[in-house]
Design an enzyme around this catalytic site. Sequence first.
Site: not given
Length: 288
Positions: A187, A174
Amino acid sequence: MPELSELLYRIRHSLDTQVSMSRIRRQRTLEDAITGRRVLITGASSGIGRAAARQLGAAGATVLLVARREPELLDTAHEVEAAGGKAAIYPCDLNDFDALDAMIERVLTENGGVDLLVNNAGRSIRRKLDESYERFHDYERTMRLNYLAPVRLMLAVLPGMRERRDGQIVNILSAANLYRGPGYSAYVASKAALDSLGDSLQAETHTENVRFTSIYMPLVRTDMIAPNPLYADAAALTPQQGAQIIADAVIDRPRRLGPLLGRVSSLIDTALPERADALSSARFRTGM
């Protein structure tokens, strides 16, 4: 410095100028890079994984599709085949390690190996710290799917890649791994673990023509972000644009691929960590 805070926020939506420059300089096509190769894609039933399967399959790869939902996998396979590609489906819940081990053994037996592994499947959880004190399981289940499942897949396919002295592991991370992601601690940490593993394994396989590519993916309009109202009107890539980033990674085999401003943010974090903390905190408090 509100202008800098806004600039850093926008990196999640910016594409890397490195990609555009590499497209100008490159000497081969996606077909040159992928024809005849066996490509395992996790999370292939929807979103980026599905779009990448269509694109890589149409370019000549045999795409091996992994996800929990068999009907959607069949739909993906049909789309690949309609575009002239080859596809096989391997329904599997990657959270179930016994099922995962059986699946990857079947993949290797039926296909003779995997030339390219795209670790795309993932779970995202947005939850603030003060809502997480009694939710250790959020960190555990996120790490299980986002880190430990890819590790098991890599350990299964890497012996063949090293023996053939050819292969690539593409880890979908990400952009938040570059600019931080307060509110998404489970995450971001799980993706950071995968990134660090790639660093270590790349050093060990540097002379063996096995490439680890970390893609710091900007925000993409998929089912994963749908529950978050903050992203309802946010600028985001389409799944097809996300798939093109994967295609660029396959063609150019870069070590890292992500937003240019994300790398700038990472440098600021290294040089001025306290300032980076303050900017990240301000963004979090304002809901950005």
